[in-house]
Design a protein around this motif. Structure first.
Motif, PDB file in Angstrom:
ATOM      1  N   GLY A  84     -28.858 -19.935 -34.586  1.00  0.00           N
ATOM      2  CA  GLY A  84     -28.840 -20.765 -35.781  1.00  0.00           C
ATOM      3  C   GLY A  84     -28.412 -20.043 -37.036  1.00  0.00           C
ATOM      4  O   GLY A  84     -28.670 -20.515 -38.148  1.00  0.00           O
ATOM      5  N   TRP A  85     -27.746 -18.902 -36.883  1.00  0.00           N
ATOM      6  CA  TRP A  85     -27.279 -18.185 -38.075  1.00  0.00           C
ATOM      7  C   TRP A  85     -26.161 -18.974 -38.757  1.00  0.00           C
ATOM      8  O   TRP A  85     -25.992 -18.886 -39.961  1.00  0.00           O
ATOM      9  N   ILE A  86     -25.400 -19.712 -37.950  1.00  0.00           N
ATOM     10  CA  ILE A  86     -24.375 -20.595 -38.497  1.00  0.00           C
ATOM     11  C   ILE A  86     -24.480 -21.950 -37.802  1.00  0.00           C
ATOM     12  O   ILE A  86     -25.024 -22.052 -36.694  1.00  0.00           O
ATOM     13  N   THR A  87     -23.969 -22.973 -38.459  1.00  0.00           N
ATOM     14  CA  THR A  87     -23.758 -24.264 -37.818  1.00  0.00           C
ATOM     15  C   THR A  87     -22.263 -24.398 -37.616  1.00  0.00           C
ATOM     16  O   THR A  87     -21.500 -24.458 -38.584  1.00  0.00           O
ATOM     17  N   LEU A  88     -21.854 -24.388 -36.366  1.00  0.00           N
ATOM     18  CA  LEU A  88     -20.426 -24.405 -36.052  1.00  0.00           C
ATOM     19  C   LEU A  88     -19.898 -25.837 -36.034  1.00  0.00           C
ATOM     20  O   LEU A  88     -20.478 -26.724 -35.413  1.00  0.00           O
ATOM     21  N   VAL A  89     -18.802 -26.049 -36.744  1.00  0.00           N
ATOM     22  CA  VAL A  89     -18.047 -27.303 -36.652  1.00  0.00           C
ATOM     23  C   VAL A  89     -16.637 -26.894 -36.248  1.00  0.00           C
ATOM     24  O   VAL A  89     -15.921 -26.263 -37.032  1.00  0.00           O
ATOM     25  N   ALA A  90     -16.268 -27.196 -35.007  1.00  0.00           N
ATOM     26  CA  ALA A  90     -14.970 -26.776 -34.487  1.00  0.00           C
ATOM     27  C   ALA A  90     -14.124 -28.001 -34.174  1.00  0.00           C
ATOM     28  O   ALA A  90     -14.644 -29.030 -33.740  1.00  0.00           O
ATOM     29  N   ALA A  91     -12.830 -27.892 -34.404  1.00  0.00           N
ATOM     30  CA  ALA A  91     -11.909 -29.002 -34.150  1.00  0.00           C
ATOM     31  C   ALA A  91     -10.907 -28.598 -33.086  1.00  0.00           C
ATOM     32  O   ALA A  91     -10.410 -27.467 -33.075  1.00  0.00           O
ATOM     33  N   THR A  92     -10.614 -29.528 -32.173  1.00  0.00           N
ATOM     34  CA  THR A  92      -9.643 -29.254 -31.120  1.00  0.00           C
ATOM     35  C   THR A  92      -8.975 -30.544 -30.680  1.00  0.00           C
ATOM     36  O   THR A  92      -9.579 -31.622 -30.698  1.00  0.00           O
ATOM     37  N   THR A  93      -7.716 -30.418 -30.292  1.00  0.00           N
ATOM     38  CA  THR A  93      -6.990 -31.564 -29.737  1.00  0.00           C
ATOM     39  C   THR A  93      -7.006 -31.519 -28.216  1.00  0.00           C
ATOM     40  O   THR A  93      -6.500 -32.443 -27.564  1.00  0.00           O
ATOM     41  N   GLU A  94      -7.568 -30.462 -27.634  1.00  0.00           N
ATOM     42  CA  GLU A  94      -7.578 -30.303 -26.186  1.00  0.00           C
ATOM     43  C   GLU A  94      -8.975 -30.528 -25.637  1.00  0.00           C
ATOM     44  O   GLU A  94      -9.977 -30.304 -26.318  1.00  0.00           O
ATOM     45  N   ASN A  95      -9.033 -30.949 -24.391  1.00  0.00           N
ATOM     46  CA  ASN A  95     -10.312 -31.234 -23.737  1.00  0.00           C
ATOM     47  C   ASN A  95     -11.192 -29.991 -23.753  1.00  0.00           C
ATOM     48  O   ASN A  95     -10.841 -28.975 -23.155  1.00  0.00           O
ATOM     49  N   PRO A  96     -12.355 -30.042 -24.426  1.00  0.00           N
ATOM     50  CA  PRO A  96     -13.222 -28.866 -24.509  1.00  0.00           C
ATOM     51  C   PRO A  96     -13.664 -28.346 -23.152  1.00  0.00           C
ATOM     52  O   PRO A  96     -13.944 -27.155 -23.001  1.00  0.00           O
ATOM     53  N   SER A  97     -13.743 -29.222 -22.156  1.00  0.00           N
ATOM     54  CA  SER A  97     -14.170 -28.801 -20.826  1.00  0.00           C
ATOM     55  C   SER A  97     -13.221 -27.765 -20.245  1.00  0.00           C
ATOM     56  O   SER A  97     -13.614 -26.961 -19.392  1.00  0.00           O
ATOM     57  N   PHE A  98     -11.965 -27.782 -20.703  1.00  0.00           N
ATOM     58  CA  PHE A  98     -10.974 -26.841 -20.195  1.00  0.00           C
ATOM     59  C   PHE A  98     -10.647 -25.726 -21.183  1.00  0.00           C
ATOM     60  O   PHE A  98     -10.164 -24.672 -20.781  1.00  0.00           O
ATOM     61  N   SER A  99     -10.888 -25.966 -22.462  1.00  0.00           N
ATOM     62  CA  SER A  99     -10.433 -25.005 -23.473  1.00  0.00           C
ATOM     63  C   SER A  99     -11.563 -24.234 -24.151  1.00  0.00           C
ATOM     64  O   SER A  99     -11.306 -23.258 -24.847  1.00  0.00           O
TER      65      SER A  99
END
Length: 458
Positions: free
Chosen positions: A132-147
């Motif tokens: 919990g040192w950071i709250t991550l907000v990540a953006a991707t156009t690819e399926n997270p299950s693979f990337s």
């Protein structure tokens, strides 16, 4: 990017970026009260769940991150996966730890294009996310299950964004045309122009606003409204005659299907290109290909269905314009494949019998016999277990009494289905208790085209 003051010379898509939640158009499914994303957007300091925003371009990933940056009292840090490395990630984490320890203020780290981070870069985020040192907000156009690495994925909530609907894009275009920080009413947007922009944008808000801005520049020089012709000039492409809700839509789709069914690969590709250039939803096209793979190809080439399903899945996580290649791949396969409608005919014949009320009573030997008293009712009695029979196929009547002898599936002699003809005849003979010779070769083609193995048991 996240400054509250945006200069007037910034692109229209940037100027029109929502500054508050009420201005956001679309994505209502992921913004319900109490959802992790909604809590972050409302500045809830207790919302510490890391989020991965997954969706095609122009669906609001960067906009949502911008709004999170302005919400609450937490610090906001942005990194681009294209230009940042492990060192940059670790520096942000150390600053976030120090800030939390000294002032109690948390940090939101936004990483755009996170799928471009390699394994070591993603691993560097794990301790910070987990603790919990950071709250991550990540953006991707690819399926997270693979990337995205599994450990990071398991510590985050994946929020899937959808392309905007035609109605939502229309709202954005109207707002951008009239807003003081937009086009400020300098030009008018004709219905034909709006419809063409929406078709070409394909659910991408950024693309729609960029095309509107380019069209506005041309319309201003002509002292006219933004109509379809102006949009065509701005997009540097011809106006495709294609009404998504009218005859053109149905006529082109019909021609597309019939061309694949008729094995004309060139015509099929033409109609595919026509739909794509007109802004047809690629998911709709993919669904039609999947249907055709079973309806018109079936067992003549079962791999066509696999290709069609793969294309449908690829469209969902690749998006346009790259998905056009995958759709073309599936279209070529289906157009060139041998054709058979035997599966279609078989299921229709079976359904017709059911509609007529035939075969309602399941034979007693086939009924569930797993509960007390079932055997007394005759359930499961006289059932023959196929694995106990040397041939692997017991002489048994599986159909209801009034359907005995019914034949639904009749293989054609086309493609791989021709190999099933002897198999079906052999199995039906065994089921009738008739004496038969050696089992025929199975119809399952091997990947390398080698001779298939013999069927010992079915």
């Amino acid at each position: 990017m996240f400054d509250s003051d945006v200069v007037a010379t910034a692109p229209l898509a940037v100027r029109m970026r929502p500054r508050q939640l009420s201005d956001l158009v679309g994505q209502s499914d992921i913004l319900k009260d109490g959802s992790p994303l909604r809590r972050l957007l409302e500045g809830d300091s207790q919302a510490a769940v890391s989020i991965i925003l997954w969706g095609p371009p122009g669906t609001g990933k960067t906009t949502l991150a911008s709004m999170i940056a302005g919400a609450g009292s937490r610090s906001f840090v942005e990194l681009s996966a294209i230009s940042s490395g492990v060192k940059d990630v670790r520096e942000v984490i150390e600053r976030a730890k120090l800030q939390r320890a000294t002032s109690g203020v948390g940090t939101v780290l936004f990483i755009d294009e996170v799928h471009r981070f390699n394994k070591s870069q993603q691993d560097a985020l794990l301790p910070a996310v987990e603790n919990g040192w950071i709250t991550l907000v990540a953006a991707t156009t690819e399926n997270p299950s693979f990337s995205i690495n599994s450990p990071l994925l398991s510590r985050s909530v994946v929020v899937r964004l959808s392309g905007l609907t035609d109605e939502e894009l229309a709202i954005l275009l109207a707002r951008a045309t009239d807003a003081p920080h937009g086009l400020n009413g300098a030009v008018s947007l004709a219905t034909s122009g709006q419809e063409m922009i929406i078709r070409l944008a394909g659910g991408d808000a950024r693309s729609a606003l960029t095309l509107l801005e380019a069209s506005a520049g041309i319309a201003a020089t002509r002292a006219g409204a933004i109509d379809a012709e102006v949009v065509a000039v701005a997009a540097q492409r011809a106006v495709v005659v294609y009404d998504k809700d009218g005859d053109q839509h149905y006529d082109v789709v019909s021609a597309f299907i019939k061309s694949m069914r008729g094995s004309d690969v060139d015509a099929a590709l033409h109609y595919l290109a026509r739909m794509l250039e007109a802004g047809e939803d690629p998911r709709f096209i993919a669904r039609r290909i999947v249907i055709l793979a079973s309806e018109d190809i079936g067992m003549a080439d079962s791999s066509a269905l696999q290709t069609a399903i793969a294309a449908h899945q690829a469209v969902s996580f690749i998006g346009m314009p790259e998905a056009a290649l995958t759709l073309a791949h599936a279209v070529v396969h289906c157009a060139l494949a041998p054709k058979s409608n035997a599966v279609t005919v078989a299921i229709e014949k079976a359904r017709q019998d059911v509609r007529r009320g035939r075969g309602r009573s399941v034979p007693a030997p086939l009924r569930d016999a797993h509960y007390a008293g079932a055997t007394k009712l005759g359930h499961g009695v006289d059932y023959i277990y196929p694995h106990d029979v040397p041939s692997g196929v017991a002489a048994f009547d599986y159909l209801p009494t009034d359907l005995r002898g019914a034949s639904y599936y009749e293989p054609t002699g086309h493609g791989a289905e021709a190999r099933w003809l002897a198999v079906v005849e052999h199995l039906r003979a065994l089921l009738k208790g008739e004496s038969v010779g050696s089992p025929p070769a199975t119809a399952r083609p091997t990947p390398d085209g080698a001779a298939p193995e013999n069927v010992e048991k079915q």
